[in-house]
Design an enzyme around this catalytic site. Structure first.
Site, PDB file in Angstrom:
ATOM      1  N   CYS A 125      -7.598  -3.588  -5.050  1.00 13.85           N
ATOM      2  CA  CYS A 125      -6.244  -3.750  -4.500  1.00 13.85           C
ATOM      3  C   CYS A 125      -5.334  -2.918  -5.382  1.00 13.85           C
ATOM      4  CB  CYS A 125      -5.839  -5.215  -4.541  1.00 13.85           C
ATOM      5  SG  CYS A 125      -4.071  -5.516  -4.257  1.00 13.85           S
ATOM      6  N   THR A 126      -4.428  -2.170  -4.772  1.00 15.68           N
ATOM      7  CA  THR A 126      -3.625  -1.227  -5.557  1.00 15.68           C
ATOM      8  C   THR A 126      -2.619  -1.917  -6.482  1.00 15.68           C
ATOM      9  OG1 THR A 126      -2.163  -0.963  -3.637  1.00 15.68           O
ATOM     10  CG2 THR A 126      -3.888   0.696  -3.959  1.00 15.68           C
ATOM     11  N   TYR A 134      -0.092  -8.431   2.761  1.00 17.28           N
ATOM     12  CA  TYR A 134      -0.988  -8.108   3.879  1.00 17.28           C
ATOM     13  C   TYR A 134      -2.323  -8.867   3.729  1.00 17.28           C
ATOM     14  CZ  TYR A 134       1.662  -3.759   5.096  1.00 17.28           C
ATOM     15  OH  TYR A 134       2.587  -2.816   5.481  1.00 17.28           O
ATOM     16  N   SER A 170       1.872  -2.535   1.092  1.00 15.83           N
ATOM     17  CA  SER A 170       2.593  -3.763   1.446  1.00 15.83           C
ATOM     18  C   SER A 170       3.715  -4.046   0.454  1.00 15.83           C
ATOM     19  CB  SER A 170       1.626  -4.947   1.427  1.00 15.83           C
ATOM     20  OG  SER A 170       1.116  -5.119   0.109  1.00 15.83           O
ATOM     21  N   THR A 196      -6.184  -3.027   1.703  1.00 15.32           N
ATOM     22  CA  THR A 196      -6.209  -3.914   2.872  1.00 15.32           C
ATOM     23  C   THR A 196      -5.842  -3.140   4.139  1.00 15.32           C
ATOM     24  OG1 THR A 196      -5.390  -5.633   1.372  1.00 15.32           O
ATOM     25  CG2 THR A 196      -5.402  -6.151   3.721  1.00 15.32           C
ATOM     26  N   CYS A 223      -3.107   1.338   0.042  1.00 16.86           N
ATOM     27  CA  CYS A 223      -3.348  -0.101   0.151  1.00 16.86           C
ATOM     28  C   CYS A 223      -4.766  -0.267   0.678  1.00 16.86           C
ATOM     29  CB  CYS A 223      -2.337  -0.703   1.121  1.00 16.86           C
ATOM     30  SG  CYS A 223      -2.634  -2.427   1.525  1.00 16.86           S
TER      31      CYS A 223
HETATM   32  N1  DGL Z   1      -1.890  -3.607  -2.438  1.00 13.70           N
HETATM   33  C1  DGL Z   1      -2.644  -4.083  -1.328  1.00 13.70           C
HETATM   34  C2  DGL Z   1      -4.104  -3.646  -1.390  1.00 13.70           C
HETATM   35  O1  DGL Z   1      -4.421  -2.630  -1.986  1.00 13.70           O
HETATM   36  C3  DGL Z   1      -2.585  -5.501  -0.891  1.00 13.70           C
HETATM   37  C4  DGL Z   1      -1.658  -6.504  -1.397  1.00 13.70           C
HETATM   38  C5  DGL Z   1      -1.320  -7.515  -0.306  1.00 13.70           C
HETATM   39  O2  DGL Z   1      -0.418  -7.219   0.440  1.00 13.70           O
HETATM   40  O3  DGL Z   1      -1.968  -8.551  -0.213  1.00 13.70           O
HETATM   41  O4  DGL Z   1      -4.942  -4.277  -0.818  1.00 13.70           O
END
Ligand code: DGL
Length: 273
Positions: free
Chosen positions: A195-196, A54, A23, A87, A85
């Site tokens: 979360c990345t 996201y 995202s 999510t 990601c």
């Molecule tokens: N980097 C995304 C993940 O690993 C999410 C960040 C987001 O868009 O909320 O979940």
């Protein structure tokens, strides 16, 4: 690619680029491991910042974005796609696999590796609310969470702090205080970065939680998985020179500053149509 004398030479499937998306810029925490593991691959990274975050959107919304971004990567010739990601992986990877024929490699919160690390028997997971709500995450806990207590914490606002390159500002510290300490108070000695974006906050987590806390980042494991997936399908590039890394975004011009900072060198970021 056009060869001499008007002959069209098709790039061999194995020499096509590998697509990676998130995202925002968080997926760079995975991209850097992939680059280290597979330095000869051409990589295309997409920050879907124009549609981020996201993590507080419906799974329907994330599936729509993941489909659109994947289509763009395939239009660029991607031979495989890394969903960098959590999510997007938990909400959308099944949909992506049903729609597109290329291999997909995703990332999920590292509940399984956390089991091997915890001494207290309590594992804390920091992730987006959408990840924590997803059936795929519940399934993950069901499969691997036996014999330990898994405490979860949604972290609204945290990815935005990383996108703002605010790794240690009072606001970021305040948010981290609210998200991390409840997990520590419940006895967690192992914190899963679900979360990345959060690996970029690992130094702050380490500082606030103390040296005794284990931090689980699955980025490196994902890069090994990417390597395995390409190897078994005979999709590793045959080139011997270093690959190129190309960046795209659906977001604003400021994304270039963010990606350059997180990637560790100045990059040019092209605008997605
Ligand atoms: N980097 C995304 C993940 O690993 C999410 C960040 C987001 O868009 O909320 O979940």
């Amino acid at each position: 690619m056009i060869g001499g004398m008007g002959v069209t030479i098709k790039t061999a499937a194995k020499d096509r680029p590998l697509g990676v998306f998130d995202s925002g810029a968080g997926g760079v925490s995975v991209l850097r491991w992939i680059r280290q593991q597979l330095p000869r691959e051409n990589l295309i990274y997409i920050s879907d910042a124009g549609y981020a975050p996201y993590g507080n959107r419906s799974s329907h919304y994330v599936q729509g974005r993941a489909t659109c971004v994947t289509q763009f990567l395939l239009d660029q010739g991607a031979k495989a796609v890394v969903v960098a990601c959590n999510t997007a992986t938990v909400t959308s990877i099944a949909t992506l696999r049903s729609k597109f024929a290329v291999p997909f490699i995703g990332i999920e919160p590292g509940v399984k590796p956390a089991l091997a690390e915890t001494a207290s028997g309590v594992v804390g997971v920091l992730a987006t609310t959408e990840t924590l709500k997803s059936p795929a995450f519940h399934n993950l806990i069901h499969r691997f969470g036996k014999g330990v207590r898994v405490e979860v914490q949604g972290c609204p606002g945290l990815m935005e702090q990383v996108e703002a390159l605010a790794f240690s500002t009072p606001k970021t510290r305040d948010l981290m205080d609210r998200y991390l300490f409840p997990l520590l108070e419940k006895g967690a000695d192992t914190i899963v970065l679900g979360c990345t974006h959060y690996p970029f906050l690992a130094p702050l987590i380490r500082e606030m939680a103390g040296e005794g806390i284990r931090i689980i980042d699955t980025g490196e494991a994902v890069s090994r998985q990417v390597c395995r997936a390409l190897t078994t399908r005979d999709l590793l590039t045959g080139r011997t020179e270093p690959g190129a890394v190309t960046f795209w975004t659906s977001g604003s011009r400021g994304v270039q500053t963010v990606l350059s900072c997180l990637w560790g060198e100045p990059v040019t970021v092209a605008q997605m149509p």
